[in-house]
Motif scaffolding. Structure first.
Motif, mmCIF file in Angstrom:
data_model
loop_
_atom_site.group_PDB
_atom_site.id
_atom_site.type_symbol
_atom_site.label_atom_id
_atom_site.label_comp_id
_atom_site.label_asym_id
_atom_site.label_seq_id
_atom_site.Cartn_x
_atom_site.Cartn_y
_atom_site.Cartn_z
ATOM 1 N N THR A 306 75.290 87.779 -6.220
ATOM 2 C CA THR A 306 75.495 86.498 -6.604
ATOM 3 C C THR A 306 75.954 85.598 -5.217
ATOM 4 O OG1 THR A 306 76.437 84.937 -8.018
ATOM 5 C CG2 THR A 306 77.926 86.633 -7.051
ATOM 6 N N ALA A 307 75.400 84.483 -5.102
ATOM 7 C CA ALA A 307 76.149 83.488 -4.114
ATOM 8 C C ALA A 307 77.299 82.643 -4.505
ATOM 9 C CB ALA A 307 74.954 82.298 -3.639
ATOM 10 N N SER A 308 77.787 82.964 -5.575
ATOM 11 C CA SER A 308 79.080 82.130 -6.455
ATOM 12 C C SER A 308 79.933 82.825 -5.675
ATOM 13 C CB SER A 308 78.963 82.188 -7.833
ATOM 14 O OG SER A 308 77.766 81.823 -8.475
ATOM 15 N N GLY A 309 81.184 81.831 -5.791
ATOM 16 C CA GLY A 309 82.528 82.314 -5.265
ATOM 17 C C GLY A 309 83.308 83.288 -5.898
ATOM 18 N N GLU A 310 84.271 83.457 -5.729
ATOM 19 C CA GLU A 310 85.330 84.130 -6.607
ATOM 20 C C GLU A 310 85.755 83.785 -7.811
ATOM 21 O OE1 GLU A 310 86.114 87.402 -5.837
ATOM 22 O OE2 GLU A 310 84.959 87.634 -4.014
ATOM 23 N N ARG A 311 85.934 82.447 -7.733
ATOM 24 C CA ARG A 311 86.366 81.758 -9.018
ATOM 25 C C ARG A 311 85.291 81.972 -10.263
ATOM 26 N NH1 ARG A 311 88.226 75.973 -8.331
ATOM 27 N NH2 ARG A 311 89.543 77.054 -6.759
ATOM 28 N N ALA A 312 84.091 81.747 -9.577
ATOM 29 C CA ALA A 312 82.995 82.035 -10.766
ATOM 30 C C ALA A 312 82.617 83.399 -10.987
ATOM 31 C CB ALA A 312 81.776 81.517 -10.338
ATOM 32 N N ILE A 313 82.897 84.306 -10.256
ATOM 33 C CA ILE A 313 82.981 85.902 -10.385
ATOM 34 C C ILE A 313 84.102 86.132 -11.430
ATOM 35 C CG2 ILE A 313 83.107 87.904 -9.724
ATOM 36 C CD1 ILE A 313 81.827 87.095 -7.038
ATOM 37 N N ALA A 314 85.222 85.539 -11.243
ATOM 38 C CA ALA A 314 86.324 86.103 -12.326
ATOM 39 C C ALA A 314 86.122 85.408 -13.512
ATOM 40 C CB ALA A 314 87.605 85.416 -11.300
ATOM 41 N N ARG A 315 85.530 84.332 -13.571
ATOM 42 C CA ARG A 315 85.305 83.332 -14.938
ATOM 43 C C ARG A 315 84.100 84.284 -15.612
ATOM 44 N NH1 ARG A 315 81.459 80.248 -16.962
ATOM 45 N NH2 ARG A 315 81.959 78.864 -18.526
ATOM 46 N N TRP A 316 83.380 84.847 -14.857
ATOM 47 C CA TRP A 316 82.313 85.579 -15.470
ATOM 48 C C TRP A 316 82.738 86.862 -16.082
ATOM 49 C CZ3 TRP A 316 77.112 85.075 -16.982
ATOM 50 C CH2 TRP A 316 76.373 86.386 -16.929
ATOM 51 N N ARG A 317 83.760 87.686 -15.252
ATOM 52 C CA ARG A 317 84.243 88.793 -15.706
ATOM 53 C C ARG A 317 84.907 88.707 -17.025
ATOM 54 N NH1 ARG A 317 84.009 92.704 -11.976
ATOM 55 N NH2 ARG A 317 83.721 92.256 -9.882
ATOM 56 N N ASP A 318 85.795 87.261 -17.069
ATOM 57 C CA ASP A 318 86.302 87.178 -18.311
ATOM 58 C C ASP A 318 85.645 86.697 -19.421
ATOM 59 O OD1 ASP A 318 88.792 87.317 -16.629
ATOM 60 O OD2 ASP A 318 89.148 85.138 -16.114
ATOM 61 N N MET A 319 84.599 86.146 -19.189
ATOM 62 C CA MET A 319 83.587 85.932 -20.481
ATOM 63 C C MET A 319 82.868 87.145 -20.855
ATOM 64 S SD MET A 319 80.800 82.883 -20.170
ATOM 65 C CE MET A 319 80.070 83.561 -18.928
ATOM 66 N N THR A 320 82.447 87.823 -20.120
ATOM 67 C CA THR A 320 81.522 89.198 -20.267
ATOM 68 C C THR A 320 82.272 90.561 -20.572
ATOM 69 O OG1 THR A 320 80.858 89.684 -18.114
ATOM 70 C CG2 THR A 320 79.833 87.819 -19.119
ATOM 71 N N GLY A 321 83.612 90.643 -19.759
ATOM 72 C CA GLY A 321 83.908 91.960 -19.651
ATOM 73 C C GLY A 321 83.397 92.565 -18.445
ATOM 74 N N ALA A 322 82.730 92.149 -17.748
ATOM 75 C CA ALA A 322 81.827 92.869 -16.627
ATOM 76 C C ALA A 322 82.830 93.677 -15.712
ATOM 77 C CB ALA A 322 80.943 92.216 -15.863
ATOM 78 N N GLU A 323 82.632 95.034 -15.895
ATOM 79 C CA GLU A 323 83.115 95.922 -14.815
ATOM 80 C C GLU A 323 82.427 96.270 -13.573
ATOM 81 O OE1 GLU A 323 84.108 99.267 -17.283
ATOM 82 O OE2 GLU A 323 85.483 98.047 -18.785
ATOM 83 N N TYR A 324 81.165 95.867 -13.517
ATOM 84 C CA TYR A 324 80.486 96.396 -12.323
ATOM 85 C C TYR A 324 80.721 95.530 -11.085
ATOM 86 C CZ TYR A 324 78.056 92.638 -14.954
ATOM 87 O OH TYR A 324 77.512 91.612 -15.687
ATOM 88 N N GLU A 325 80.657 96.015 -9.939
ATOM 89 C CA GLU A 325 81.120 95.240 -8.756
ATOM 90 C C GLU A 325 80.185 94.198 -8.261
ATOM 91 O OE1 GLU A 325 81.926 96.345 -4.071
ATOM 92 O OE2 GLU A 325 81.072 97.854 -5.296
ATOM 93 N N PHE A 326 80.797 92.879 -7.871
ATOM 94 C CA PHE A 326 79.963 92.100 -7.527
ATOM 95 C C PHE A 326 79.746 91.841 -5.738
ATOM 96 C CE2 PHE A 326 79.930 90.069 -12.085
ATOM 97 C CZ PHE A 326 78.612 89.538 -11.958
ATOM 98 N N CYS A 327 78.513 91.735 -5.389
ATOM 99 C CA CYS A 327 78.318 91.397 -3.932
ATOM 100 C C CYS A 327 77.698 90.157 -3.769
ATOM 101 C CB CYS A 327 77.659 92.589 -3.386
ATOM 102 S SG CYS A 327 78.095 94.362 -3.787
ATOM 103 N N GLN A 328 77.936 89.586 -2.251
ATOM 104 C CA GLN A 328 77.309 88.546 -1.905
ATOM 105 C C GLN A 328 75.980 88.659 -1.253
ATOM 106 O OE1 GLN A 328 78.732 85.433 -2.639
ATOM 107 N NE2 GLN A 328 80.368 86.334 -3.585
ATOM 108 N N THR A 329 74.981 87.657 -1.505
ATOM 109 C CA THR A 329 73.727 87.507 -0.960
ATOM 110 C C THR A 329 73.390 86.294 -1.034
ATOM 111 O OG1 THR A 329 73.299 89.742 -2.148
ATOM 112 C CG2 THR A 329 71.493 88.596 -1.558
#
Length: 433
Positions: A306-329
């Motif tokens: 993703t190109a989103s910041g940490e805040r958006a990643i944290a919100r996605w994790r809270d919403m989806t329960g995602a456990e996979y690692e997010f990287c920046q591209t």
């Protein structure tokens, strides 16, 4: 001779406009991104919201395609030729401005199928404008393929076809993928430089935030984890040979570059691609989580890009329960890789095996979840090929219009022959009496 010149100009315009409209229609989001680039260059970035530029993208491709087809079939000859002139009178000065000021490197007139420089685009439009003026001066010299009384069939069929094609490619993925990240492409090979080629130089800048203050950093002085990622941008500092894939880079939240690790993985790798998590479609999270669980059970690496910041990643994790690692591209790279937000990419030894939009995520049956990807259909290259897709277009669009033209010509011929046959028969009967 005049009729020959007019019809040659008519065929040139028809072929260019049909091709231009078609390649835009199969990639509506790509055209949308180019429209957004134009608006940014004109300092009108906030003029159209994303849905507005997408609608404009679909309508522009449909307009070009239909104008080209109407000119090919000589439908409403005066009106169509006048529309051609008006459109080219608008586009030619615009492309001259693009060539002089160079705010965007590629006009996008043929999508990703054919890339022209801005000066080449301007020269093309000058030639097309001259051809359009010739056709508009003598529109009735264009011979018809379909009679005036049957033109409505070709008009309605063309409009429905091109709008339906754009809708299908929006729901799924582009029918034809002209980008370097197409299925079957090896990303690592696409990044290689030919021996002796002059190397271009790029500079990546990361925009980070800490305590409400934003600051730019380079790769060499990437800050610690107390800084929050906001955005990144990559610019070419020195021209040279640019390989088809030159901007694929994956960086962890700690600043580690794992690009080589992903591309050198001997087995399969799943990549969730979401340029903007804030705008990502979350309606099919169950399928996405099932795919991640399958990857985890079989030890297949699964990364979120993703190109989103940490805040958006944290919100996605809270919403989806995602456990996979997010990287920046890079955002542009992610939009180029797949026309979906989110979308999923399946790699095998750096080669793109499959691409899925969020509307077409794979569904694994209960008996399939125990099997490795080598034994599943989704782990193999898709069976649909470019020749097969071309054949489908020919059967669904070109063939019906060709049959319409043949039937129309036979019908018109019969209308012309029958009165003359009756007249000749009547004349013969009068002589005998």
């Amino acid at each position: 001779m005049r009729k020959v010149v007019v019809n040659l100009c008519r065929l040139l315009l028809a072929v260019v406009f049909i091709f231009s409209g078609f390649v835009k229609a199969v990639d509506p989001m790509g055209t949308q991104y180019k429209i957004d680039d134009y608006l940014e260059a004109l300092h009108l970035g906030g003029l159209l919201p994303a849905p507005g530029s997408l609608v404009l993208s679909v309508l522009l491709s449909a307009l070009e395609f239909c104008l080209g087809l109407f000119l090919l079939f000589a439908i409403r000859r005066r009106f169509t030729s006048a529309c051609m002139v008006v459109m080219l009178l608008l586009m030619t000065p615009l492309t001259l401005w693009l060539a002089v000021s160079n705010p965007v490197s590629d006009c996008g007139c043929f999508g990703d199928a054919v890339v022209l420089t801005n000066w080449q685009t301007f020269a093309k439009n000058v030639v097309l404008l001259l051809a359009a003026l010739v056709v508009a001066r003598w529109p009735l010299d264009m011979f018809r393929f379909v009679s005036e009384s049957n033109q409505w069939i070709a008009v309605n069929y063309s409009v429905v076809f091109i709008l339906g094609l754009s809708g299908l490619c929006l729901y799924d993925l582009p029918l034809f993928d002209f980008r370097p990240y197409h299925i079957g492409a090896n990303i690592k090979e696409g990044m290689e430089m030919p021996e002796g080629a002059e190397q271009p130089e790029f500079e990546t800048t990361f925009i980070m935030e800490k305590d409400g203050r934003q600051q730019e950093f380079g790769i060499d002085n990437y800050p610690d984890s107390t800084w929050t990622f906001v955005d990144s941008k990559t610019v070419m500092t020195k021209a040279g040979y640019v390989p088809p894939i030159h901007d694929f880079s994956v960086t962890t939240s700690e600043g580690d570059d794992i690009t080589e690790q992903i591309l050198d993985e001997p087995g399969y790798v799943f990549l969730l691609v979401a340029p903007h998590l804030e705008q990502a479609d979350d309606s099919r999270l169950d399928l996405l989580n099932e795919l991640y669980e399958y990857a985890r059970e079989h030890n297949y690496p699964f990364y979120g890009l993703t190109a989103s910041g940490e805040r958006a990643i944290a919100r996605w994790r809270d919403m989806t329960g995602a456990e996979y690692e997010f990287c920046q591209t890079d955002e542009t790279t992610l939009k180029t890789i797949i026309r979906s937000n989110p979308g999923v990419l399946l790699l095998k030894q750096g080669t793109i095996i499959r691409k899925w939009s969020d509307n077409r995520l794979p569904v694994l049956e209960e008996n399939e979840t125990e099997l490795p990807l080598e034994q599943l259909e989704i782990g193999q290259m898709p069976s649909d090929t470019v020749p097969g897709k071309v054949t489908t277009i020919l059967l669904w669009f070109v063939l019906p219009l060709a049959l319409l033209s043949v039937a129309d010509r036979i019908w018109m011929w019969s209308k012309w022959v029958r009165p003359r046959q009756r007249k000749a028969l009547k004349k013969k009967n009068n002589k005998t009496t």
